[in-house]
Design a protein around this motif. Sequence first.
Motif, PDB file in Angstrom:
ATOM      1  N   HIS A 137      44.400  46.331  46.384  1.00 47.26           N
ATOM      2  CA  HIS A 137      44.147  45.223  45.680  1.00 47.26           C
ATOM      3  C   HIS A 137      45.113  44.136  45.979  1.00 47.26           C
ATOM      4  CE1 HIS A 137      42.849  42.396  42.460  1.00 47.26           C
ATOM      5  NE2 HIS A 137      44.268  42.623  42.085  1.00 47.26           N
ATOM      6  N   ARG A 160      41.496  37.250  49.095  1.00 44.08           N
ATOM      7  CA  ARG A 160      42.532  37.437  48.290  1.00 44.08           C
ATOM      8  C   ARG A 160      42.833  36.223  47.314  1.00 44.08           C
ATOM      9  NH1 ARG A 160      42.261  42.866  48.139  1.00 44.08           N
ATOM     10  NH2 ARG A 160      42.649  43.798  50.215  1.00 44.08           N
ATOM     11  N   ARG A 180      43.450  43.010  35.811  1.00 43.01           N
ATOM     12  CA  ARG A 180      42.999  43.121  37.235  1.00 43.01           C
ATOM     13  C   ARG A 180      43.560  44.299  37.798  1.00 43.01           C
ATOM     14  NH1 ARG A 180      44.530  37.709  37.006  1.00 43.01           N
ATOM     15  NH2 ARG A 180      46.323  37.779  38.190  1.00 43.01           N
ATOM     16  N   ALA A 184      41.340  47.418  39.307  1.00 41.61           N
ATOM     17  CA  ALA A 184      41.446  47.781  40.781  1.00 41.61           C
ATOM     18  C   ALA A 184      41.939  49.411  40.826  1.00 41.61           C
ATOM     19  CB  ALA A 184      42.427  47.131  41.412  1.00 41.61           C
ATOM     20  N   GLN A 189      42.036  51.548  44.235  1.00 38.07           N
ATOM     21  CA  GLN A 189      42.960  50.627  45.017  1.00 38.07           C
ATOM     22  C   GLN A 189      44.487  50.371  44.270  1.00 38.07           C
ATOM     23  OE1 GLN A 189      40.443  47.184  44.671  1.00 38.07           O
ATOM     24  NE2 GLN A 189      40.039  47.215  46.665  1.00 38.07           N
TER      25      GLN A 189
END
Length: 323
Positions: A137, A160, A180, A184, A189
């Motif tokens: 991420h 992105r 966030r 992820a 990620q």
Amino acid sequence: MVILKLELERSKRSNWVWTKQNTARSVDIMKVLEEFKEYLPMTERQIFYQLLHYTDAPHWQRQYEGKTGQVDVYAALGRVLKWMRIDGKINHDVVIDEHRIITRKEGYTDAESFIDLKLKYLDYGYSRCMAQKQPRHIEVWIEKAALLSLVKPVADEFCRRVIVRKGYGSITFQTQFYARAVEAMGYGQTPTILYFGDWDPSGENMIHAAMQTMKDELGLDGIDYYRCGLNPEHFNTIQKNPVPIKNSDRRSKKFIKNHGTTAYELDAMHPEKLKTLVRDSIMKFTDMGAYDENKAQEVEESRWLVDITKDIKNYAREKFNHG
């Protein structure tokens, strides 16, 4: 409630005159704008750094107590740019002011114009998220809002986010990133921050402050942070006259001890070099095989959408014609 209608109160201003000196300065500015026309609009700060190529010329010098010295180029640039626009020598929109935000006016003329606008988006609005199937991420963090217009199109190629981190981030900003990052991680990620900032006491320290808050105070580990620029290897690509260290910055002493007395601003980097640096940095942490798979899928889906769009438009027109 009291609302006051204002009457003009004039302050004393000196009259502007297109002297030989001001005219010569405007010629130099025009050279910069012509050279960088594909990157317009630019901020005054960006124009300033590219203008430094020309400031050894006599019209950028001044006499003071029998000595010759350079004028305050940034202040002089602002004055000349103002009158170049007022007098129509350049368009007003070639210079952008990133500090003044204008919100979008909402509302449509009628329902039909709303549908018509949305249908137009169907022709060019689809792009597949290229971040799918990626192990990381990635977020691009930049210190300068003025550079967002350069950096965002590059990051968009890879789907992105670009986050403008002007100054030290608030706890609100940090907790938003926390959310966030945790999301992820839930997808397997690795949250990865690619940071681009000034090479000065604050610019060098900001990312470390964010790292410390995230790990020590919010208790989140497992994030990769990379400083992609400015770094010492970029200094030879930047225009002369680097920025002096600000004595008012309490981090100056440590910075000078570790890195010396010279600072550089991200704005000074050539726009194309900055875009290349951002693109190369993202690609370094991107699985390009997965990226190519997404691109191929996007082409197939776009063909399918062409047929669907025709059907939707025909249906909408029929409804309006018989409504």
